[in-house]
Design a protein around this motif. Structure first.
Motif, short mmCIF file in Angstrom:
data_model
loop_
_atom_site.label_atom_id
_atom_site.label_comp_id
_atom_site.label_asym_id
_atom_site.label_seq_id
_atom_site.Cartn_x
_atom_site.Cartn_y
_atom_site.Cartn_z
N LYS A 188 0.83 -1.21 0.00
CA LYS A 188 0.00 0.00 0.00
C LYS A 188 0.86 1.26 0.00
N ARG A 189 1.93 1.24 0.81
CA ARG A 189 2.81 2.41 0.86
C ARG A 189 3.51 2.65 -0.47
N ALA A 190 3.79 1.57 -1.18
CA ALA A 190 4.44 1.72 -2.48
C ALA A 190 3.54 2.40 -3.49
N LEU A 191 2.24 2.41 -3.21
CA LEU A 191 1.29 3.01 -4.14
C LEU A 191 0.80 4.38 -3.70
N VAL A 192 1.48 4.96 -2.71
CA VAL A 192 1.12 6.31 -2.28
C VAL A 192 1.37 7.26 -3.44
N VAL A 193 0.36 8.03 -3.81
CA VAL A 193 0.45 8.87 -5.01
C VAL A 193 1.35 10.07 -4.79
N VAL A 194 1.99 10.49 -5.89
CA VAL A 194 2.82 11.70 -5.89
C VAL A 194 1.98 12.81 -6.50
N GLU A 195 1.89 13.92 -5.80
CA GLU A 195 1.05 15.02 -6.25
C GLU A 195 1.84 15.99 -7.11
N ASP A 196 1.33 16.30 -8.31
CA ASP A 196 1.93 17.29 -9.19
C ASP A 196 1.05 18.53 -9.21
N HIS B 42 0.00 10.74 -9.93
CA HIS B 42 0.53 9.64 -10.70
C HIS B 42 1.48 8.79 -9.87
N ILE B 43 1.65 7.55 -10.31
CA ILE B 43 2.59 6.62 -9.69
C ILE B 43 3.81 6.56 -10.59
#
Length: 259
Positions: free
Chosen positions: A50-58, A73-74
């Motif tokens: 789940k932590r690996a899929l934490v989204v990065v906000e642009d 996006h991931i």
């Protein structure tokens, strides 16, 4: 209300039964509650995935504008990390199944030998104790099967989250791959076979115990006495079903009739 049962052969293992889980957050908590102590290192690394899929906000455009459109996006690096953890979880479960299969084969082979000796060798007793051993073996197998089923569910849920976060459709592909390469997650493999055998052993032993009631002899009747019978009875139906009264179902009810 949480219902907890303790493994017979491994008292360090606990399985807690909770109400139906409806969300991923609840499932993650349930996984942590149900998998304790020695089995935890073998479970799907659900929280790490789940932590690996934490989204990065642009935030493209003017960062000071409250109307700025934002996208999520991931990254490729995250995807690579996710699948590294995913494959490691598969490998650890495979090793766990291999170890539990060897345990089932060794214990089952020993019990089967004892059952056959009891069934085909004249004996005055000992059947009740052997029935209890078979029931314990069956229940421990149930715990392993539940553990495997729980992890199969974990793979399904985390892949659903992966598809949602990456806008892909890999869930069915990966699950079909698991079913092909690791079918024991879904059918129990050799463990399911020994579960079936243990139920058959209990059934045969129970019939033998029923047949061991002492017949009424003419000598006893001539003295006006009733036979004294002491026999252990065990309900197959109740003893092989996991539930909140699991511990109680293992107790042998001793029924005796005296003079």
């Amino acid at each position: 209300e949480i219902q907890k049962s303790r493994s017979i052969t491994n008292p360090l293992i606990f399985v807690e039964r909770l109400p139906t889980i409806t969300t991923m957050v609840e499932f993650g908590r349930t996984l942590n509650l149900m998998v304790q102590h020695e089995w935890k290192p073998h479970a799907v690394a659900y929280n790490s995935l789940k932590r690996a899929l934490v989204v990065v906000e642009d935030s493209p455009g003017d960062g000071d504008s409250v109307h700025t459109n934002r996208t999520y996006h991931i990254t490729e690096e995250q995807i690579a990390t996710y699948f590294r953890i995913y494959e490691d979880s598969v490998d650890r479960l495979s090793a766990f199944y291999g170890e539990r299969s060897r345990w089932a084969e060794e214990t089952g082979t020993s019990l089967e030998k004892q059952v056959n000796q009891c069934l085909f060798t004249p004996s005055n007793g000992g059947g009740s104790h052997l029935v209890a051993q078979c029931v314990n073996f069956s229940k421990d197998i149930d715990l392993v099967l539940e553990f495997l089923d729980l992890n199969a569910t974990a793979f399904s849920k985390i892949m659903k989250k992966f598809d949602k976060r990456t806008s892909s459709s890999l869930r069915e592909v990966k699950l079909n791959e698991l079913k092909k390469t690791h079918p024991y997650l879904y059918n129990g493999g050799v463990l399911r076979e020994y579960k079936k055998r243990s139920c058959e052993w209990v059934s045969k032993l129970d019939k033998r115990l029923n047949a061991q009631e002492e017949p009424v002899g003419s000598t006893l009747l001539s003295h006006g006495r009733k036979p004294s019978v002491s026999r252990a009875k065990l309900s197959i139906r109740n003893s092989l079903i996991l539930g909140k009264d699991e511990a109680e179902s293992l107790k042998l009810e001793i029924t005796s009739s005296a003079d």
